[in-house]
Design an enzyme around this catalytic site. Structure first.
Site, short mmCIF file in Angstrom:
data_model
loop_
_atom_site.label_atom_id
_atom_site.label_comp_id
_atom_site.label_asym_id
_atom_site.label_seq_id
_atom_site.Cartn_x
_atom_site.Cartn_y
_atom_site.Cartn_z
N GLY A 167 0.55 -1.18 0.25
CA GLY A 167 0.16 -0.23 -0.09
C GLY A 167 0.82 1.43 -0.06
N LYS A 211 -30.19 21.63 15.42
CA LYS A 211 -30.13 20.20 15.64
C LYS A 211 -29.36 19.75 16.53
CE LYS A 211 -26.59 18.34 13.07
NZ LYS A 211 -25.01 17.98 11.70
C1 R5P Z 1 -22.02 20.06 10.29
O1 R5P Z 1 -21.82 20.54 10.87
C2 R5P Z 1 -21.66 19.87 8.84
O2 R5P Z 1 -21.81 20.87 8.21
C3 R5P Z 1 -22.63 18.58 8.60
O3 R5P Z 1 -23.71 18.85 8.58
C4 R5P Z 1 -22.94 17.61 9.27
O4 R5P Z 1 -21.36 17.33 8.85
C5 R5P Z 1 -23.13 16.63 7.92
O5 R5P Z 1 -23.21 15.43 8.66
P1 R5P Z 1 -24.11 14.37 7.98
O6 R5P Z 1 -24.58 14.43 6.69
O7 R5P Z 1 -23.66 12.82 8.33
O8 R5P Z 1 -25.20 14.02 8.93
#
Ligand code: R5P
Length: 304
Positions: free
Chosen positions: A35, A190
């Protein structure tokens, strides 16, 4: 000027070279049975400005090492200056120490980029706007937002709202809103369960939107990894009765079974850029790839 490509995203390097009116310069990249790689420059680069295109996407470590070997080979062969086009800067989410005892991984990457002799980097949509300050070499931080604004105009701006799938993306969404004549925007608050990685979210009340008046929503983010963030935002909008939901994301990191996760959302289309190469097995019907090659080539011309 000479343009070289690592193995991470040769189609993008070819497009950038074409935009610049040159052919890709040849490199020998030999992979040994264990590798390890051996890199050799196959043409004269003495006193030349060399561009190396290599997104540091999965496998980030191997792609970074290959970039470092290419740059070392170029510098040893007399290159005057090396600009690394790293559209996706791997490890950028580890830009500081979150918990006591952790490594600051991006700091290590930056030290190596500088130590190996890279003179400048060109990159796209970094996770935070503070990252360029961590470098001592010049960093040209480009964005895919103008490309997204153009596409959104084609899809149609009437009765539409921009949505950030997390509060960290509000700055990005405000910039895009301005590009689109102050289009309404909002964000999802979120939550990520640190133990299980499960994602949940609700639309924030701080940026209220009358969803009865909205027919379209454009979710905008910097990267898709597992697709969980985009999927939960699309669900929120679907529950609000939005008929057409699209997402625009710069970096298709695409880990795990992202293909099924995104194909099975209420999204009409998933727009990403070619900052990272998406292999055939990870492509799906709703996916559309927009190119960053023209804006990258324009920047290279401007800095020459
Ligand atoms: C997080 O702060 C980033 O802006 C993205 O929202 C995140 O990395 C997305 O990750 P996933 O697709 O796993 O939810």
């Amino acid at each position: 000027m000479k343009v070289f490509s690592g193995s991470s995203n040769k189609p993008l390097a070819e497009k950038i070279a074409k935009e610049l009116g040159v052919d890709l310069s040849p490199l020998e990249i030999h992979v040994f049975p264990d590798g390890e790689k051996r890199v050799r420059v196959l043409e004269k680069v003495v006193n030349q400005h060399c561009i190396v295109v290599q997104p540091a996407a999965t496998p980030s470590d191997a792609n970074y090492m290959e970039l470092f070997f290419i740059v070392d080979a170029l510098k040893r062969s007399g290159a005057l200056m090396v600009t690394a086009v790293i559209p996706y800067l791997g490890y950028q989410r580890q830009d500081h120490v979150f918990r006591e005892g952790e490594a600051r991984s991006l700091g290590v990457i930056i030290q190596t980029i500088e130590a190996v002799g890279i003179d400048r980097i060109i990159t796209f949509d970094l996770h935070t706007i503070k990252i360029p300050e961590l470098f001592r070499i010049p960093v040209t931080h480009l964005s895919a937002l103008p490309i997204f604004a153009k596409k959104i105009k084609e899809v149609g701006e009437m009765d539409a709202v921009l949505v950030s799938p997390d509060m960290g993306g509000v700055r990005r969404i405000k910039i895009l809103s301005e590009m689109l004549g102050d289009m309404d925007y909002t964000a999802v608050r979120k939550e990520r369960d640190l133990a299980t990685g499960a994602i949940s979210g609700v639309l924030t009340h701080e940026m209220p939107i009358n969803f009865r008046e909205k027919k379209k929503a454009f979710i905008v983010d910097d990267m898709i990894s597992t697709g969980g963030t985009i999927a939960q935002a699309a669900d929120q909008l679907y529950k609000k009765g939005v008929e057409e939901i699209y997402c625009f994301v710069t970096h298709p990191v695409f880990s795990g079974d992202v293909k099924d996760t995104l194909q099975n959302t209420p999204l009409q289309r998933v727009f990403v850029t070619d900052s990272i190469f998406v292999p055939q097995e990870k492509r799906f019907e709703k996916l559309e790839i927009l190119s960053i090659a023209p804006s990258t080539a324009k920047t290279i011309r401007d800095i020459m």
